[in-house]
Scaffold this active site. Structure first.
Site, PDB file in Angstrom:
ATOM      1  N   GLU A  95     -22.485  14.776  24.260  1.00 43.37           N
ATOM      2  CA  GLU A  95     -23.415  15.029  23.170  1.00 43.37           C
ATOM      3  C   GLU A  95     -23.858  16.493  23.178  1.00 43.37           C
ATOM      4  O   GLU A  95     -23.967  17.109  24.236  1.00 43.37           O
ATOM      5  CB  GLU A  95     -24.623  14.097  23.300  1.00 43.37           C
ATOM      6  CG  GLU A  95     -24.204  12.653  23.056  1.00 43.37           C
ATOM      7  CD  GLU A  95     -25.282  11.604  23.279  1.00 43.37           C
ATOM      8  OE1 GLU A  95     -25.181  10.547  22.662  1.00 43.37           O
ATOM      9  OE2 GLU A  95     -26.213  11.835  24.065  1.00 43.37           O
ATOM     10  N   CYS A 108     -27.868  23.242  22.256  1.00 38.75           N
ATOM     11  CA  CYS A 108     -27.915  22.704  23.605  1.00 38.75           C
ATOM     12  C   CYS A 108     -26.547  22.077  23.885  1.00 38.75           C
ATOM     13  O   CYS A 108     -26.116  21.157  23.197  1.00 38.75           O
ATOM     14  CB  CYS A 108     -29.047  21.668  23.680  1.00 38.75           C
ATOM     15  SG  CYS A 108     -29.126  20.828  25.247  1.00 38.75           S
ATOM     16  N   CYS A 115     -22.529  13.133  34.800  1.00 36.58           N
ATOM     17  CA  CYS A 115     -23.065  14.122  35.750  1.00 36.58           C
ATOM     18  C   CYS A 115     -22.911  13.581  37.160  1.00 36.58           C
ATOM     19  O   CYS A 115     -23.069  12.375  37.393  1.00 36.58           O
ATOM     20  CB  CYS A 115     -24.552  14.379  35.451  1.00 36.58           C
ATOM     21  SG  CYS A 115     -25.234  15.776  36.373  1.00 36.58           S
ATOM     22  N   CYS A 119     -30.481  12.823  39.515  1.00 35.56           N
ATOM     23  CA  CYS A 119     -31.895  12.939  39.156  1.00 35.56           C
ATOM     24  C   CYS A 119     -32.367  11.579  38.616  1.00 35.56           C
ATOM     25  O   CYS A 119     -31.792  11.061  37.662  1.00 35.56           O
ATOM     26  CB  CYS A 119     -32.090  14.021  38.098  1.00 35.56           C
ATOM     27  SG  CYS A 119     -31.466  15.627  38.609  1.00 35.56           S
ATOM     28  N   CYS A 122     -33.343  11.155  34.770  1.00 34.87           N
ATOM     29  CA  CYS A 122     -32.452  11.657  33.718  1.00 34.87           C
ATOM     30  C   CYS A 122     -31.443  10.594  33.300  1.00 34.87           C
ATOM     31  O   CYS A 122     -30.766  10.012  34.148  1.00 34.87           O
ATOM     32  CB  CYS A 122     -31.722  12.902  34.212  1.00 34.87           C
ATOM     33  SG  CYS A 122     -30.588  13.579  32.987  1.00 34.87           S
ATOM     34  N   CYS A 340     -34.448  16.450  26.108  1.00 33.31           N
ATOM     35  CA  CYS A 340     -34.012  16.693  27.490  1.00 33.31           C
ATOM     36  C   CYS A 340     -33.911  15.393  28.259  1.00 33.31           C
ATOM     37  O   CYS A 340     -34.849  14.599  28.282  1.00 33.31           O
ATOM     38  CB  CYS A 340     -35.039  17.531  28.240  1.00 33.31           C
ATOM     39  SG  CYS A 340     -35.103  19.213  27.783  1.00 33.31           S
TER      40      CYS A 340
END
Ligand code: SAH
Length: 352
Positions: A95, A108, A115, A119, A122, A340
């Site tokens: 995205e 962005c 990933c 975290c 996230c 975010c």
């Protein structure tokens, strides 16, 4: 199947392209022409390279493909933020988000599919890292959003932040390759000072960036300046202690003279106490910096809750007392999961 086996022509450097033509009994200059089509003019098929002969175009067809990205789905937030589901040549999806303000349009950009970091707060971390994006896949997101910016907001893209899916410094080579294309005059020609890399804080890689004397900005996702708290939030941080992070930032500052931005979310009962504030203020003494106090964007898990505004303001005041700029950032695109930490391919499957 045939097309997949051919090499993507955009993996070739200018020198590689020039060599290719020389090896095929043509002039090296032909390589420059193709390079311009690919990177400056953004042509996505050999047919469109109109200053090449039909023979040259078929020679390219025979050897290469151009694996384009496709905008699979676009969502628009109430606040004007646009989220793109970007389909890659192998049908995976990342995205990217275009964020307009009164004076800027910021893209962005994603650097990995999923990933590899963990975290806890996230949404992207819930998708395992499937692969790194190639140079052209990163670059194409920027080109696509530059077009969208002109179309929807009547102005070119002004800024780029590597804050989409993935950890940019874990895809270092392609990150740097894409930035070269974004900044060179044969590409988008944007100034590096308009680009910010956001990293979860990998000391070795921050030093490597510093060694290359890069001219773009660095943002570090700090979230806590207390090692034990940070490890709970970001378990990988056990391998990269704050002392090493601070060392790498000093190294960065010495080499680049560029201040560091810390990204910091204040969560209720997690990092909203005075000792957390004191630790951050102390950490901020290592190098010239500013702090973005970002709003928490819920990811459908009860563990994390945004702290009370008074606590966030306490952070801001404590930092301002020592003359450190601290900005409280409102989220953008929250209603479409574009803020975010919310990028998690909820649109996955729509394309298949
Ligand atoms: N991997 C890079 C880029 C990731 S996202 C990095 O870690 O910096 C950009 C920012 O959003 C990071 O600061 C990240 O810590 C933060 N973030 C992640 N999840 C979030 C959430 N749910 N709410 C608010 N910010 C979040």
């Amino acid at each position: 199947m045939e097309t997949v086996r051919k090499k993507d022509i955009r993996a070739l450097s200018l020198e590689d392209l020039r060599d290719f033509f020389v090896n095929n009994n043509d002039k090296s200059f032909r390589g420059n022409q193709v390079y311009q089509w690919l990177w400056k003019k953004g042509i996505h098929d050999f047919e469109g390279m109109t200053n090449l002969s039909i023979e040259t175009r078929s020679l390219l067809e025979e050897h290469f493909v151009i694996n384009n990205i496709a905008i699979d789905r676009q969502q628009k937030s109430k606040d004007g933020t646009l989220k793109n589901a970007v389909k890659l040549f192998d049908n995976l999806i990342v995205e990217s988000v275009l964020i307009p303000t009164a004076t800027r349009t910021t893209a962005c950009v994603s650097s990995q599919v999923g990933c590899s970091l963990d975290c806890k707060f996230c949404a992207t971390a819930s998708i395992k890292r499937m692969r790194n994006l190639n140079i052209d896949e990163i670059y194409d997101q920027v080109v696509a959003m530059d077009k969208q910016s002109r179309y929807y907001f009547d102005r070119p893209l002004s800024n780029i932040v590597f804050m989409g899916m993935g950890e940019p410094l874990m895809n270092y080579k392609n990150l740097m390759g894409s930035i070269a294309k974004i900044t060179q005059s044969d590409g988008l020609g944007m100034s590096p000072s308009r680009i910010t890399i956001s990293t979860s804080g990998i000391p070795k890689m921050i030093k490597k960036l510093a060694d290359e004397n890069v001219k773009f900005g660095l943002a570090v996702s700090l979230h806590s300046a207390r090692q034990e708290v940070r490890e709970q939030l970001m378990p990988f941080a056990e391998k990269f202690p704050l002392t090493d992070l601070a060392d790498s930032l000093k190294y960065w500052y010495k080499a680049t003279s560029s201040l560091v931005t810390y990204e910091y979310v204040v969560w209720k009962d997690i990092n909203d106490k005075q000792e957390d504030i004191d630790a951050l203020v102390k950490f901020c003494m290592h190098v010239p910096c500013k702090v973005n106090l970002i709003e928490y964007n819920p990811i459908g898990d009860d563990t994390f809750k945004q702290a009370d505004t008074t606590q966030v303001e306490k952070y801001q005041k404590a930092l301002e007392r020592v003359r450190i700029t601290a900005t409280i950032r409102r989220s953008r695109g929250k209603d479409i999961d574009a803020a975010c930490g919310q990028l998690a391919n909820k649109t996955k499957g729509l394309s298949s």
